[in-house]
Design a protein around this motif. Structure first.
Motif, PDB file in Angstrom:
ATOM      1  N   ILE A  34      16.585  37.106  94.576  1.00 40.68           N
ATOM      2  CA  ILE A  34      17.716  36.846  93.691  1.00 40.68           C
ATOM      3  C   ILE A  34      18.222  35.412  93.764  1.00 40.68           C
ATOM      4  N   GLY A  35      17.850  34.681  94.806  1.00 42.77           N
ATOM      5  CA  GLY A  35      18.462  33.381  95.059  1.00 42.77           C
ATOM      6  C   GLY A  35      18.402  32.414  93.896  1.00 42.77           C
ATOM      7  N   GLN A  36      17.234  32.244  93.304  1.00 43.38           N
ATOM      8  CA  GLN A  36      17.077  31.264  92.236  1.00 43.38           C
ATOM      9  C   GLN A  36      17.531  31.782  90.881  1.00 43.38           C
ATOM     10  N   LEU A  37      18.039  33.006  90.830  1.00 42.13           N
ATOM     11  CA  LEU A  37      18.557  33.573  89.588  1.00 42.13           C
ATOM     12  C   LEU A  37      20.076  33.485  89.507  1.00 42.13           C
ATOM     13  N   LEU A  38      20.698  32.898  90.527  1.00 43.16           N
ATOM     14  CA  LEU A  38      22.149  32.753  90.568  1.00 43.16           C
ATOM     15  C   LEU A  38      22.500  31.260  90.627  1.00 43.16           C
ATOM     16  N   PRO A  39      23.664  30.869  90.106  1.00 41.38           N
ATOM     17  CA  PRO A  39      24.017  29.440  90.051  1.00 41.38           C
ATOM     18  C   PRO A  39      23.963  28.690  91.376  1.00 41.38           C
ATOM     19  N   PRO A  40      24.402  29.262  92.520  1.00 41.10           N
ATOM     20  CA  PRO A  40      24.301  28.482  93.761  1.00 41.10           C
ATOM     21  C   PRO A  40      22.869  28.095  94.104  1.00 41.10           C
ATOM     22  N   GLY A  41      21.928  29.030  93.975  1.00 45.96           N
ATOM     23  CA  GLY A  41      20.537  28.733  94.290  1.00 45.96           C
ATOM     24  C   GLY A  41      19.906  27.798  93.287  1.00 45.96           C
ATOM     25  N   ALA A  42      20.128  28.059  92.002  1.00 48.54           N
ATOM     26  CA  ALA A  42      19.562  27.193  90.970  1.00 48.54           C
ATOM     27  C   ALA A  42      20.128  25.784  91.082  1.00 48.54           C
ATOM     28  N   GLY A  43      21.425  25.671  91.338  1.00 54.53           N
ATOM     29  CA  GLY A  43      22.039  24.359  91.461  1.00 54.53           C
ATOM     30  C   GLY A  43      21.537  23.589  92.668  1.00 54.53           C
ATOM     31  N   THR A  44      21.386  24.270  93.813  1.00 59.24           N
ATOM     32  CA  THR A  44      20.889  23.615  95.019  1.00 59.24           C
ATOM     33  C   THR A  44      19.472  23.092  94.817  1.00 59.24           C
ATOM     34  N   THR A  45      18.617  23.906  94.221  1.00 62.59           N
ATOM     35  CA  THR A  45      17.246  23.475  93.939  1.00 62.59           C
ATOM     36  C   THR A  45      17.235  22.290  92.982  1.00 62.59           C
ATOM     37  N   LEU A  46      18.065  22.349  91.951  1.00 59.60           N
ATOM     38  CA  LEU A  46      18.105  21.280  90.964  1.00 59.60           C
ATOM     39  C   LEU A  46      18.544  19.954  91.592  1.00 59.60           C
ATOM     40  N   VAL A  47      19.554  19.996  92.448  1.00 56.28           N
ATOM     41  CA  VAL A  47      20.018  18.771  93.097  1.00 56.28           C
ATOM     42  C   VAL A  47      18.958  18.236  94.050  1.00 56.28           C
ATOM     43  N   ARG A  48      18.427  19.089  94.915  1.00 59.11           N
ATOM     44  CA  ARG A  48      17.429  18.648  95.898  1.00 59.11           C
ATOM     45  C   ARG A  48      16.197  18.044  95.222  1.00 59.11           C
ATOM     46  N   ASN A  49      15.678  18.749  94.244  1.00 61.05           N
ATOM     47  CA  ASN A  49      14.440  18.287  93.626  1.00 61.05           C
ATOM     48  C   ASN A  49      14.655  17.063  92.752  1.00 61.05           C
ATOM     49  N   THR A  50      15.857  16.890  92.244  1.00 59.04           N
ATOM     50  CA  THR A  50      16.156  15.680  91.480  1.00 59.04           C
ATOM     51  C   THR A  50      16.260  14.470  92.397  1.00 59.04           C
ATOM     52  N   VAL A  51      16.950  14.629  93.502  1.00 60.30           N
ATOM     53  CA  VAL A  51      17.188  13.503  94.412  1.00 60.30           C
ATOM     54  C   VAL A  51      15.935  13.140  95.201  1.00 60.30           C
ATOM     55  N   TYR A  52      15.228  14.153  95.713  1.00 62.50           N
ATOM     56  CA  TYR A  52      14.147  13.882  96.654  1.00 62.50           C
ATOM     57  C   TYR A  52      12.730  14.006  96.083  1.00 62.50           C
ATOM     58  N   PHE A  53      12.588  14.728  94.971  1.00 58.98           N
ATOM     59  CA  PHE A  53      11.240  15.020  94.491  1.00 58.98           C
ATOM     60  C   PHE A  53      11.042  14.650  93.024  1.00 58.98           C
ATOM     61  N   SER A  54      11.748  13.620  92.581  1.00 58.84           N
ATOM     62  CA  SER A  54      11.557  13.025  91.252  1.00 58.84           C
ATOM     63  C   SER A  54      11.698  14.029  90.111  1.00 58.84           C
ATOM     64  N   GLY A  55      12.510  15.042  90.322  1.00 57.58           N
ATOM     65  CA  GLY A  55      12.768  16.009  89.256  1.00 57.58           C
ATOM     66  C   GLY A  55      11.670  17.023  89.038  1.00 57.58           C
ATOM     67  N   HIS A  56      10.761  17.205  89.988  1.00 61.48           N
ATOM     68  CA  HIS A  56       9.705  18.198  89.844  1.00 61.48           C
ATOM     69  C   HIS A  56      10.243  19.604  90.138  1.00 61.48           C
ATOM     70  N   ALA A  57       9.654  20.589  89.500  1.00 65.29           N
ATOM     71  CA  ALA A  57       9.960  22.013  89.733  1.00 65.29           C
ATOM     72  C   ALA A  57      11.441  22.327  89.522  1.00 65.29           C
ATOM     73  N   VAL A  58      12.002  21.857  88.411  1.00 65.99           N
ATOM     74  CA  VAL A  58      13.410  22.125  88.122  1.00 65.99           C
ATOM     75  C   VAL A  58      13.600  22.923  86.826  1.00 65.99           C
ATOM     76  N   THR A  59      12.515  23.245  86.144  1.00 62.96           N
ATOM     77  CA  THR A  59      12.635  23.903  84.832  1.00 62.96           C
ATOM     78  C   THR A  59      13.360  25.234  84.935  1.00 62.96           C
ATOM     79  N   GLN A  60      12.963  26.074  85.884  1.00 62.92           N
ATOM     80  CA  GLN A  60      13.604  27.383  86.013  1.00 62.92           C
ATOM     81  C   GLN A  60      15.086  27.227  86.332  1.00 62.92           C
ATOM     82  N   ALA A  61      15.416  26.310  87.236  1.00 60.14           N
ATOM     83  CA  ALA A  61      16.821  26.113  87.607  1.00 60.14           C
ATOM     84  C   ALA A  61      17.656  25.693  86.407  1.00 60.14           C
ATOM     85  N   LEU A  62      17.115  24.802  85.578  1.00 59.26           N
ATOM     86  CA  LEU A  62      17.835  24.373  84.383  1.00 59.26           C
ATOM     87  C   LEU A  62      18.065  25.541  83.432  1.00 59.26           C
ATOM     88  N   TRP A  63      17.045  26.357  83.227  1.00 57.48           N
ATOM     89  CA  TRP A  63      17.180  27.506  82.327  1.00 57.48           C
ATOM     90  C   TRP A  63      18.208  28.511  82.852  1.00 57.48           C
TER      91      TRP A  63
END
Length: 359
Positions: free
Chosen positions: A289-318
């Motif tokens: 359930i983690g990535q289907l809720l705003p806290p998980g999606a938001g954490t992934t989006l921030v981490r991957n934007t800052v550290y991984f050049s925005g890779h693997a963020v499509t699901q979090a954005l949706w």
């Protein structure tokens, strides 16, 4: 002579108790107890025994050895690793940096000194667990391994937890602001116009909150510096997703809606977000359930934007967009339903009684 007050009869303890502890008050206390127990169960259930499960690992080895190593890793008791053969060391490194894998195992065909590539910025606990697994296997094989962290957290980010705390603040700010606005004039907006006004105010608040959070983790503390505008946009989306969902549930369910918001965002959302332990270390329910809720999606989006050049963020954005848009639409629809119900109730009240026939 006794005064009138002295002569007045006390209603008695039973009557006072019945007046003080109403059915509504009892239901609210019971609801608070259930939320408290759910909080304890959720956090303890998620964190009491972190166990690795299918950590994605890329394997680089000569063709004749690659399949054997992949099979050995996949056959480990408890399935802590999910290994995939990579065509080259450069490809494996890229997999780690684009979040296709959490680690990469580079086999030394000419010696006994292997290498494990990790990116602890994506979750130090997973990197440490992968290193421990690799070291245990290498020791049993009488080989040695060097662990190389190719993407550590920023110096100001400490244990890589800033992303989680930033998103946590955004989520809490979003639903608290929506709740305060609802309490200011009743928990259910009276009409669609008022709902639209509240949504507009929440959108403005989301923009300001996103920029403020980005400033705190960037220029103020230098934890996630260099991404101010990207983080401002992410923050606005996270806050709006939280606020719009809270407004919708409170408009639809009244006070119960606030409890549902806390259940989703705090009781379930925080421990499953990946902030403390990423998904491969969480039990299956929280991992799912983690990535289907705003806290998980938001954490992934921030981490991957800052550290991984925005890779693997499509699901979090949706996911975040779905909460923001869905909450907006549901809030408007719920207010329209409430408006119709109020109009129907008013019409029934104002309908004059039919005169009795003359007899």
């Amino acid at each position: 002579m006794a005064s009138a007050e002295d002569g007045a009869k006390s209603p008695g303890f039973a009557a006072e108790f019945k007046d003080a502890v109403t059915l509504r008050a009892f239901a609210l206390v019971l609801g608070g107890l259930l939320v408290q127990l759910a909080f304890v169960v959720s956090y303890v259930g998620a964190f009491h025994s972190p166990t690795p499960h299918r950590i994605p690992v890329a394997v680089v080895a000569p063709q004749q050895a690659s399949a054997k190593i992949v099979a050995q890793l996949d056959a480990l008791a408890g399935a802590p690793v999910e290994a995939t053969a990579a065509p080259s060391a450069a490809a494996a490194r890229q997999w780690v940096l684009t979040r296709k894998a959490d680690a990469a195992f580079l086999f030394d065909a000419t010696g006994a000194q292997d290498t494990l590539l990790v990116a602890s910025a994506g979750g130090p606990s997973v990197s440490q667990t992968a290193a421990q697994i690799a070291q245990k296997i290498e020791t049993s094989q009488k080989r040695q391994i060097t662990v190389t962290d190719i993407r550590p957290p920023n110096a100001g980010d400490g244990r890589g937890m800033t992303s989680f705390y930033l998103v946590l603040g955004w989520v809490i700010g979003g639903y608290l602001t929506a709740t305060i606005m609802g309490m200011a004039a009743g928990s259910r907006p009276a009409n669609r116009q008022r709902t639209v006004i509240r949504l507009a105010v929440l959108a403005l608040y989301a923009a300001v909150s996103g920029a403020a959070g980005a400033a705190v983790v960037g220029p103020v503390f230098d934890a996630l510096d260099g991404h101010f505008w990207a983080l401002s946009g992410i923050g606005a989306l996270v806050v709006l997703a939280s606020a719009a969902t809270a407004l919708a549930l409170q408009t639809l369910l009244g006070l119960l809606g606030t409890g549902v918001v806390i259940l989703l965002f705090v009781v379930l959302g925080n421990p499953s977000s990946g902030g403390v332990y990423p998904a491969p270390l969480l039990p299956s329910f929280w991992s799912a359930i983690g990535q289907l809720l705003p806290p998980g999606a938001g954490t992934t989006l921030v981490r991957n934007t800052v550290y991984f050049s925005g890779h693997a963020v499509t699901q979090a954005l949706w996911v975040l967009a779905a909460y923001a848009v869905g909450g907006t639409v549901l809030a408007w629809a719920a207010s329209w339903r409430n408006e119709r119900r109020s109009a129907a109730a008013a019409g029934e009240t104002e309908t004059p009684s039919q005169p009795l026939p003359a007899g």
